[in-house]
Design an enzyme around this catalytic site. Structure first.
Site, short mmCIF file in Angstrom:
data_model
loop_
_atom_site.label_atom_id
_atom_site.label_comp_id
_atom_site.label_asym_id
_atom_site.label_seq_id
_atom_site.Cartn_x
_atom_site.Cartn_y
_atom_site.Cartn_z
N PRO A 92 37.67 51.28 -16.20
CA PRO A 92 37.06 50.88 -17.56
C PRO A 92 36.90 52.01 -18.46
CG PRO A 92 35.37 51.23 -15.65
CD PRO A 92 36.61 51.38 -15.16
N SER A 121 36.06 47.56 -19.99
CA SER A 121 34.92 48.29 -20.53
C SER A 121 33.93 47.53 -21.35
CB SER A 121 35.01 49.42 -20.90
OG SER A 121 33.98 50.26 -21.55
N GLN A 142 33.43 45.60 -16.66
CA GLN A 142 32.50 46.72 -16.63
C GLN A 142 31.36 46.60 -17.34
OE1 GLN A 142 32.06 49.26 -19.02
NE2 GLN A 142 30.50 50.12 -17.73
N TYR A 144 27.66 47.89 -18.92
CA TYR A 144 26.60 48.57 -19.12
C TYR A 144 25.25 47.67 -19.13
CZ TYR A 144 29.49 52.89 -19.46
OH TYR A 144 30.40 54.04 -19.31
N THR A 170 28.15 50.05 -14.05
CA THR A 170 28.38 51.43 -14.14
C THR A 170 26.90 52.06 -14.30
OG1 THR A 170 30.36 51.61 -15.07
CG2 THR A 170 29.19 53.68 -15.27
N LYS A 244 29.31 51.07 -9.77
CA LYS A 244 30.44 52.38 -10.03
C LYS A 244 29.56 53.49 -10.41
CE LYS A 244 34.26 53.58 -12.92
NZ LYS A 244 33.65 54.85 -13.49
N HIS A 268 32.32 59.80 -12.58
CA HIS A 268 32.63 59.44 -14.07
C HIS A 268 33.73 60.22 -14.66
CE1 HIS A 268 30.97 56.63 -16.86
NE2 HIS A 268 31.58 57.21 -17.61
#
Length: 370
Positions: A92, A121, A142, A144, A170, A244, A268
């Site tokens: 991502p 992402s 992915q 956040y 993540t 992740k 990362h």
């Protein structure tokens, strides 16, 4: 020049001097403006961890085996309940318009052409719905975690509706700044690199710091995901939930015990804590901690099929490629990304053939030397 973000037009053809997957990294500066290249290539701070990732991969050698019967071999695997043709996923990567005007749409077309799982992402420059519609099936989203749980829940709902097969949270970069090299090169995120997935959720609520409070600890980290958020997320979606950004064995065990579908051993790409260990250095310890059957993916530093082989031999079920994906995107768009995946798979197969490994399961038993 076809687009203001690119240093040289990304053409529909592959440059003739591309002879291996890593050649895309060598050619990328011709197709990316210098500040953009420095941003993509760099990690955080001095880039100590980014460099460590590559050193660790180079520190291992694979011992060949002879007379093995591998003509019946293949690279298939089951992951998240789905069969994958090969163990290479597109990581991502945010803001892919830095590399190509069609950004993530081109990467999705490449994923479709190579039957590759693309992990999309949250900070993509096209909506998750548009990317899903650009090509391919079985993509993952992915995530956040957003300051407003309603926004996070809506992102998950949209991903489910668009056909994504898993959610990948993540957790390792709640505080992130460009590398010092990128800052010194004058990098600034272009206005064209918006985040349309978040457009309907309003601005991040401001938090006025009291006198003596830390901008990092009381500001950024106030919005960072915690174990409480993880429990809430698991109840919020029927999709498999992966995490992740795991390096510590205690975190790996705790995530397994919390019912998380699988983890990605990752630093990362060096964009989190500069000075963290190389992801590959921690992979065997994490694998030993969670057991042989728990799904573990790996990223950070992959540049060749040999690198893929080493990661699988040291405990990963599959790998994700980030920077290499973006370099190929910059050089030749969707064709480049499809080409680099094809290169990696063939390079992996060469390693398998010459080390006596007919399947990915055999790789776990291969002999590596440090």
């Amino acid at each position: 020049m076809t687009d203001s973000l690119t240093a040289e037009a990304s053409g529909p053809s592959i440059p003739p001097d591309i002879k291996c997957a890593q050649d895309y990294e060598r050619l990328a500066p011709r197709f990316l403006r210098t500040p953009f290249f420095e941003y993509i290539a760099g990690g955080s701070a001095e880039g100590v961890t980014t460099a460590a990732n590559r050193r660790e991969l180079g520190a291992w050698t694979v011992c060949p085996r002879v007379l093995a019967e591998v003509a019946h071999g293949h690279t298939r695997l089951m992951l998240g309940g789905d069969e994958h043709l090969h163990p290479i996923l597109l990581a991502p990567v945010a803001h892919q318009k830095l590399a190509h005007p069609q950004g993530e749409l081109e990467s999705a077309r490449a994923a479709a052409a190579t039957r590759t799982c693309m992990v999309v992402s949250t900070l993509s420059n096209y909506t998750l719905e548009d990317i899903a519609g650009a090509g391919g099936t079985g993509h993952w989203f992915q995530l956040y975690a957003q300051p407003d749980r309603a926004a996070t829940a809506d992102l998950i709902r949209r991903a489910q509706a668009a056909g994504y097969r898993a959610i990948v949270l993540t957790v390792d970069a709640p505080v992130q700044v460009p590398s010092l090299d990128a800052q010194r090169a004058g990098f600034q995120m272009p206005a064209a690199c918006t985040t349309p997935n978040l457009a309907g959720y309003g601005p991040v609520p401001a938090h006025d710091l009291a006198r003596g409070e830390s901008r990092v600890l009381h500001g950024y980290m106030r919005r960072a995901a915690t174990w409480r958020d993880l429990e809430w997320l698991r109840a919020e979606t029927p999709l498999p939930l992966w995490v992740k950004g795991v390096l510590h064995v205690d975190d790996a065990r705790a995530l397994r015990d919390a019912g998380i579908a699988g983890i990605v051993v990752s630093n990362h790409g060096g964009r989190g804590l500069d000075g963290a260990p190389a992801s590959l250095a921690m992979l065997p310890e994490v694998r030993a901690a969670v057991g042989d059957d728990y799904p573990v993916l790996f990223d950070s530093g992959i540049r060749s099929g040999m690198d893929v082989f080493k990661a699988l031999a040291l405990g990963a079920d599959a790998v994700l490629i980030g920077r290499l994906q973006v370099y190929a995107l910059a050089v030749a768009g969707a064709l480049g990304v499809a080409h680099v995946v094809t290169f990696l798979r063939e390079e992996l197969e060469i390693c398998m053939a010459l080390s006596g490994c007919a399947t990915l399961a055999d790789i776990r038993r291969a002999t590596l030397h440090r």
